[in-house]
Design an enzyme around this catalytic site. Structure first.
Site, PDB file in Angstrom:
ATOM      1  N   ASN A  11      30.661  -8.356 -45.373  1.00  0.00           N
ATOM      2  CA  ASN A  11      29.251  -8.435 -45.750  1.00  0.00           C
ATOM      3  C   ASN A  11      28.484  -9.114 -44.622  1.00  0.00           C
ATOM      4  O   ASN A  11      28.564 -10.322 -44.460  1.00  0.00           O
ATOM      5  CB  ASN A  11      29.126  -9.226 -47.064  1.00  0.00           C
ATOM      6  CG  ASN A  11      27.679  -9.426 -47.483  1.00  0.00           C
ATOM      7  OD1 ASN A  11      26.765  -8.855 -46.892  1.00  0.00           O
ATOM      8  ND2 ASN A  11      27.473 -10.243 -48.503  1.00  0.00           N
ATOM      9  N   TRP A  12      27.743  -8.313 -43.872  1.00  0.00           N
ATOM     10  CA  TRP A  12      27.027  -8.852 -42.705  1.00  0.00           C
ATOM     11  C   TRP A  12      25.751  -9.605 -43.091  1.00  0.00           C
ATOM     12  O   TRP A  12      25.113 -10.202 -42.235  1.00  0.00           O
ATOM     13  CB  TRP A  12      26.671  -7.715 -41.737  1.00  0.00           C
ATOM     14  CG  TRP A  12      27.845  -7.119 -41.017  1.00  0.00           C
ATOM     15  CD1 TRP A  12      29.164  -7.456 -41.147  1.00  0.00           C
ATOM     16  CD2 TRP A  12      27.806  -6.062 -40.040  1.00  0.00           C
ATOM     17  NE1 TRP A  12      29.939  -6.679 -40.316  1.00  0.00           N
ATOM     18  CE2 TRP A  12      29.126  -5.817 -39.626  1.00  0.00           C
ATOM     19  CE3 TRP A  12      26.777  -5.299 -39.488  1.00  0.00           C
ATOM     20  CZ2 TRP A  12      29.449  -4.841 -38.682  1.00  0.00           C
ATOM     21  CZ3 TRP A  12      27.089  -4.320 -38.550  1.00  0.00           C
ATOM     22  CH2 TRP A  12      28.421  -4.098 -38.143  1.00  0.00           C
ATOM     23  N   LYS A  13      25.340  -9.507 -44.359  1.00  0.00           N
ATOM     24  CA  LYS A  13      24.110 -10.167 -44.825  1.00  0.00           C
ATOM     25  C   LYS A  13      22.929  -9.758 -43.932  1.00  0.00           C
ATOM     26  O   LYS A  13      22.849  -8.587 -43.545  1.00  0.00           O
ATOM     27  CB  LYS A  13      24.331 -11.677 -44.916  1.00  0.00           C
ATOM     28  CG  LYS A  13      25.586 -12.006 -45.747  1.00  0.00           C
ATOM     29  CD  LYS A  13      25.743 -13.441 -46.107  1.00  0.00           C
ATOM     30  CE  LYS A  13      27.008 -13.617 -46.935  1.00  0.00           C
ATOM     31  NZ  LYS A  13      27.195 -14.965 -47.436  1.00  0.00           N
ATOM     32  N   HIS A  98      25.239 -10.006 -55.699  1.00  0.00           N
ATOM     33  CA  HIS A  98      25.634 -11.099 -54.814  1.00  0.00           C
ATOM     34  C   HIS A  98      24.847 -12.361 -55.190  1.00  0.00           C
ATOM     35  O   HIS A  98      23.667 -12.289 -55.529  1.00  0.00           O
ATOM     36  CB  HIS A  98      25.374 -10.722 -53.349  1.00  0.00           C
ATOM     37  CG  HIS A  98      26.033 -11.674 -52.406  1.00  0.00           C
ATOM     38  ND1 HIS A  98      25.502 -12.909 -52.114  1.00  0.00           N
ATOM     39  CD2 HIS A  98      27.203 -11.590 -51.723  1.00  0.00           C
ATOM     40  CE1 HIS A  98      26.324 -13.542 -51.283  1.00  0.00           C
ATOM     41  NE2 HIS A  98      27.360 -12.768 -51.034  1.00  0.00           N
ATOM     42  N   GLU A 100      23.503 -14.576 -53.477  1.00  0.00           N
ATOM     43  CA  GLU A 100      22.275 -14.807 -52.701  1.00  0.00           C
ATOM     44  C   GLU A 100      21.121 -13.994 -53.270  1.00  0.00           C
ATOM     45  O   GLU A 100      19.964 -14.418 -53.209  1.00  0.00           O
ATOM     46  CB  GLU A 100      22.532 -14.496 -51.221  1.00  0.00           C
ATOM     47  CG  GLU A 100      23.373 -15.593 -50.583  1.00  0.00           C
ATOM     48  CD  GLU A 100      24.234 -15.158 -49.411  1.00  0.00           C
ATOM     49  OE1 GLU A 100      24.057 -14.033 -48.918  1.00  0.00           O
ATOM     50  OE2 GLU A 100      25.096 -15.951 -49.004  1.00  0.00           O
ATOM     51  N   GLU A 171      33.193 -14.842 -56.105  1.00  0.00           N
ATOM     52  CA  GLU A 171      32.677 -15.661 -55.007  1.00  0.00           C
ATOM     53  C   GLU A 171      32.039 -16.927 -55.579  1.00  0.00           C
ATOM     54  O   GLU A 171      30.867 -16.900 -56.008  1.00  0.00           O
ATOM     55  CB  GLU A 171      31.621 -14.888 -54.217  1.00  0.00           C
ATOM     56  CG  GLU A 171      32.124 -13.613 -53.594  1.00  0.00           C
ATOM     57  CD  GLU A 171      31.261 -13.184 -52.415  1.00  0.00           C
ATOM     58  OE1 GLU A 171      31.799 -13.133 -51.300  1.00  0.00           O
ATOM     59  OE2 GLU A 171      30.059 -12.936 -52.598  1.00  0.00           O
ATOM     60  N   GLY A 177      29.536 -19.769 -47.326  1.00  0.00           N
ATOM     61  CA  GLY A 177      28.860 -20.286 -46.130  1.00  0.00           C
ATOM     62  C   GLY A 177      28.958 -21.787 -45.952  1.00  0.00           C
ATOM     63  O   GLY A 177      28.217 -22.368 -45.165  1.00  0.00           O
ATOM     64  N   SER A 213      33.841 -18.509 -47.571  1.00  0.00           N
ATOM     65  CA  SER A 213      34.420 -19.215 -46.415  1.00  0.00           C
ATOM     66  C   SER A 213      35.823 -18.713 -46.060  1.00  0.00           C
ATOM     67  O   SER A 213      36.709 -19.499 -45.718  1.00  0.00           O
ATOM     68  CB  SER A 213      34.431 -20.737 -46.657  1.00  0.00           C
ATOM     69  OG  SER A 213      33.111 -21.221 -46.791  1.00  0.00           O
ATOM     70  N   GLY A 235      30.244 -14.737 -43.054  1.00  0.00           N
ATOM     71  CA  GLY A 235      30.045 -15.212 -41.681  1.00  0.00           C
ATOM     72  C   GLY A 235      31.140 -14.812 -40.705  1.00  0.00           C
ATOM     73  O   GLY A 235      30.850 -14.373 -39.581  1.00  0.00           O
TER      74      GLY A 235
HETATM   75  P1  13P Z   1      30.989 -16.541 -46.191  1.00  0.00           P
HETATM   76  O1  13P Z   1      32.274 -15.832 -45.837  1.00  0.00           O
HETATM   77  O2  13P Z   1      30.058 -16.689 -45.041  1.00  0.00           O
HETATM   78  O3  13P Z   1      31.260 -17.821 -46.915  1.00  0.00           O
HETATM   79  O4  13P Z   1      30.215 -15.590 -47.220  1.00  0.00           O
HETATM   80  C1  13P Z   1      30.913 -15.043 -48.293  1.00  0.00           C
HETATM   81  C2  13P Z   1      30.053 -14.028 -48.925  1.00  0.00           C
HETATM   82  O5  13P Z   1      29.012 -14.335 -49.469  1.00  0.00           O
HETATM   83  C3  13P Z   1      30.490 -12.628 -48.836  1.00  0.00           C
HETATM   84  O6  13P Z   1      29.730 -11.818 -49.674  1.00  0.00           O
END
Ligand code: 13P
Length: 255
Positions: A11-13, A98, A100, A171, A177, A213, A235
């Site tokens: 997931n590149w966000k 997600h 976020e 998650e 993150g 993470s 990330g």
């Molecule tokens: P991180 O790997 O940056 O903690 O993010 C996880 C995530 O939200 C994947 O969707």
């Protein structure tokens, strides 16, 4: 519960900032993955504007492609939205729910459910994200939160479309993150519970991912769990070398 080929989803966000960087990253991932795609299922989830070019880069590489969100209406006066129906001609996957999106964009259990239903009927495969916030974790509410998010997300979905098309990502919000990845024991118990909930809600068995993470040096501790079929990586998936370390670690678990 485990499948023979573990799944690493990237997931590149809201990254990277430019199209050139996105294509370079996809190319680097495809190059380092090489013939590992026979042992590990991979899928990249870039931002909407990069989907078409990344699709071109991944052509015939055996790496999947998905979007990070979708809207449930197929078309109409919904400024700024991208529908599941539109995505279905560009990619095979979509992420819904997600944390976020729940946190910053008012996503609710109901909208997650509508998005999941639209994605499935558009022919997409769906990663449904669930997970508790820090205060819910501290209060011992993980199982209650995950169960209620999952039941809401699955409500009314066409049971015939779930097997092979729905994947659940656990998650924990406090692990995203933060560098504070969940204890594998906690993650494993929660994924087992999630699996039971999906089976009771839909009659189907679906794959389970852990996210939060995940890096090259901890991915094996999740993928090695009986309840875990792979990881959803944020990330660390933006660094092709780190992602390559994850692929190697996952291959080793399966060896
Ligand atoms: P991180 O790997 O940056 O903690 O993010 C996880 C995530 O939200 C994947 O969707």
């Amino acid at each position: 519960m485990s499948t023979p080929r573990p799944f690493l989803a990237a997931n590149w966000k809201l990254n990277p900032t430019t199209l050139v960087e996105a294509v370079d990253l996809a190319r680097a991932v495809a190059q380092t993955a090489g013939d590992r795609v026979g042992q590990v299922e991979l899928a990249l989830f870039p931002p909407f504007p990069w989907l078409l070019s990344v699709a071109g880069t991944l052509q015939a590489k055996g790496i999947g492609l998905g979007a990070q969100d979708c809207y449930w209406e197929p078309g109409g006066a919904y400024t700024g939205e991208v529908s599941a129906a539109m995505l279905s001609s560009l990619c095979e996957w979509v992420i819904v729910g997600h944390s976020e999106r729940r946190q910053h964009f008012c996503e609710t259990d109901e909208t997650v459910n509508r998005k999941a239903a639209a994605a499935l009927s558009a022919g997409l495969k769906v990663i449904i994200c669930v997970g508790e916030r820090a205060e819910q974790f501290d209060a011992g509410e993980t199982e209650t939160v995950v169960e209620s998010q999952l039941r809401a997300a699955l409500r009314g979905l066409d049971r015939d479309l779930i097997p092979g098309r729905v994947v659940v990502a656990y998650e924990p919000v406090w692990a995203i993150g933060t560098g504070r990845n969940a204890d594998p024991g906690h993650a494993g118990r929660t994924m087992e519970l999630a699996h039971t909930v999906v089976t009771s809600e839909s009659g189907a068995s679906v794959r389970m991912l852990y996210g939060g993470s995940v890096k090259g040096d901890n991915v094996a501790s999740y993928v090695g769990l009986a309840a875990c079929d792979g990881c959803l990586v944020g990330g660390a998936s933006l660094d092709s070398e780190e992602f390559s370390r994850m692929i190697e670690a996952v291959v080793e678990v399966g060896a």
